[in-house]
Write a protein that holds these residues in place. Structure first.
Motif, PDB file in Angstrom:
ATOM      1  N   LYS A 187       4.771  -1.117  -5.261  1.00  0.00           N
ATOM      2  CA  LYS A 187       6.115  -0.600  -5.540  1.00  0.00           C
ATOM      3  C   LYS A 187       6.356   0.766  -4.915  1.00  0.00           C
TER       4      LYS A 187
ATOM      5  N   PRO B  84      -0.302  -8.397   2.920  1.00  0.00           N
ATOM      6  CA  PRO B  84       0.692  -8.889   1.952  1.00  0.00           C
ATOM      7  C   PRO B  84       0.668  -8.121   0.635  1.00  0.00           C
ATOM      8  N   ALA B  85      -0.536  -7.785   0.165  1.00  0.00           N
ATOM      9  CA  ALA B  85      -0.646  -7.033  -1.094  1.00  0.00           C
ATOM     10  C   ALA B  85      -0.156  -5.595  -0.907  1.00  0.00           C
TER      11      ALA B  85
ATOM     12  N   LYS C 206       7.843   0.427  -1.193  1.00  0.00           N
ATOM     13  CA  LYS C 206       8.873  -0.584  -0.968  1.00  0.00           C
ATOM     14  C   LYS C 206       9.743  -0.285   0.249  1.00  0.00           C
TER      15      LYS C 206
ATOM     16  N   ARG D  13       2.796  -6.221   8.947  1.00  0.00           N
ATOM     17  CA  ARG D  13       2.114  -7.411   8.413  1.00  0.00           C
ATOM     18  C   ARG D  13       0.941  -7.855   9.270  1.00  0.00           C
TER      19      ARG D  13
ATOM     20  N   LYS E 129       8.407  -2.066   3.416  1.00  0.00           N
ATOM     21  CA  LYS E 129       8.130  -3.511   3.391  1.00  0.00           C
ATOM     22  C   LYS E 129       8.735  -4.252   4.567  1.00  0.00           C
ATOM     23  N   ASN E 130       9.997  -4.012   4.848  1.00  0.00           N
ATOM     24  CA  ASN E 130      10.692  -4.771   5.899  1.00  0.00           C
ATOM     25  C   ASN E 130      11.070  -3.901   7.085  1.00  0.00           C
TER      26      ASN E 130
ATOM     27  N   LEU F  54       2.097  -4.419   1.118  1.00  0.00           N
ATOM     28  CA  LEU F  54       3.545  -4.337   1.274  1.00  0.00           C
ATOM     29  C   LEU F  54       4.305  -4.690   0.002  1.00  0.00           C
ATOM     30  N   GLU F  55       3.594  -5.126  -1.022  1.00  0.00           N
ATOM     31  CA  GLU F  55       4.224  -5.396  -2.315  1.00  0.00           C
ATOM     32  C   GLU F  55       4.020  -4.255  -3.303  1.00  0.00           C
TER      33      GLU F  55
END
Length: 341
Positions: free
Chosen positions: A223, A217-218, A226, A109, A229-230, A220-221
């Motif tokens: 699909k 942010p975009a 995925k 991020r 992302k975390n 990591l969203e």
């Protein structure tokens, strides 16, 4: 392929491996910059993008410190591009001993990049032995639709490959890695011989982070990404330490906080010693240099600064060039330096 000298052993190995592979659908260009101090890799890469765009061709960039292992590697890059609908395709990098180097690059991020290195992959995200990744290193790097991309020449040497990958995701395109295509990447040869490599990388990373942090942010969203992302939540110490080093040029206060976290909780004395050294650079306190050398008497940069400050080498400083703690070094036999508590 770009290189400073086609006569270097490592470059000759790379060229030989490419020529030994199947080149029926490719023209092979080698650009020798003759150790030009003004050489800018992104500029040369842009020339090849334009050359291929004018001829409606794809381009594959190859570093001069790789060795191709599979004869049909170019066909495989095209195949993955077709199957995955990817404009940019790379492959799995391994070290000479067969251990994993990386399978792609993930970006967190804060727009800090990390090698996806020997990590568990979600099997549901693998298609035909390939997967989508946020970015790729350009050691082996295929670009389709060359007219739609450009390399940012504000980078000195690094991160321009990650930059173009994020361009692809921003355009709604895809980036993929062929997991069954492996190349040897001998990057340590370059790092050992080039003292400016790490500072250059850190400056390029800082520019990359400032440029792309608002897009994270975009990204990591998306699909297809995925599983990334975390992922940064459970970073091991070596990742955390390297992130702190990169934040020195991005967010000084955050870097200080992270280095102090290393000092408080890290088990690895080499990282703790390095954290004290970086805190000296950030806050200028001599006690940090002293603590750095107490943990690692062979820390070359800290030794040099202490010598300049004191006019002589600290009496308890080591004298070799191995990156290890003298207190646990088997190379010096019984001559153990006692730790100053």
């Amino acid at each position: 392929m770009c290189c400073p000298d086609v006569r270097r052993l490592i470059t000759r190995r790379a060229i030989r491996s490419v020529k030994a592979s199947d080149l029926k659908r490719a023209d092979f260009f080698v650009v020798d910059n003759n150790y030009d101090s003004d050489f800018n890799h992104p500029t040369v890469m842009n020339r090849m993008l334009r050359y291929c765009a004018e001829r409606d061709m794809s381009v594959v960039f190859v570093d001069d410190d790789v060795e191709i292992l599979q004869p049909n590697w170019i066909d495989r890059l095209y195949e993955v591009s077709e199957n995955m609908g990817a404009d940019i395709v790379g492959c799995r990098h391994i070290l000479e001993n067969g251990e994993s180097n990386h399978d792609g690059i993930w970006v967190d991020r804060d727009a800090i990049s990390h090698r996806w290195e020997d990590l568990v992959i979600d099997c549901d995200e693998i298609t035909d032995n390939s997967m989508y990744v946020p970015a790729l290193g350009s050691a082996v790097f295929m670009v389709k639709n060359c007219k739609d991309y450009h390399f940012d020449t504000k980078y000195n040497k690094y991160q321009q490959d990650l930059d173009i990958c994020l361009q692809a995701w921003q355009k709604g395109r895809r980036v993929a890695c062929a997991l069954d295509l492996k190349v040897i990447h001998n990057l340590n040869y370059y790092l050992k011989k080039t003292s400016a490599a790490i500072p250059t990388y850190l400056h390029d990373q800082a520019y990359f982070a400032r440029k792309w942090v608002s897009f994270m942010p975009a990204l990591l969203e998306i699909k297809e990404l995925k599983q990334f992302k975390n992922f940064s939540g459970n970073a091991p110490w070596h990742v955390f330490y390297n992130m702190a080093v990169q934040f020195e040029l991005i967010d000084k206060d955050k870097a200080i906080e992270m280095f102090k976290t290393v000092i408080r909780g890290c088990y690895n004395e080499q990282f703790v010693s390095g954290a004290y050294y970086h805190l000296y650079n950030l806050e200028g306190k001599m006690e940090y240099l002293q603590r750095c050398l107490a943990l690692n008497p062979c820390h070359r940069a800290a030794k040099r600064i202490m010598t300049e400050k004191l006019g002589e080498l600290p009496h308890d400083a080591g004298n070799c060039h191995y990156r290890r703690n003298c207190q646990v070094c088997n190379l010096i036999g019984a001559n153990i330096i006692e730790r100053d508590n």
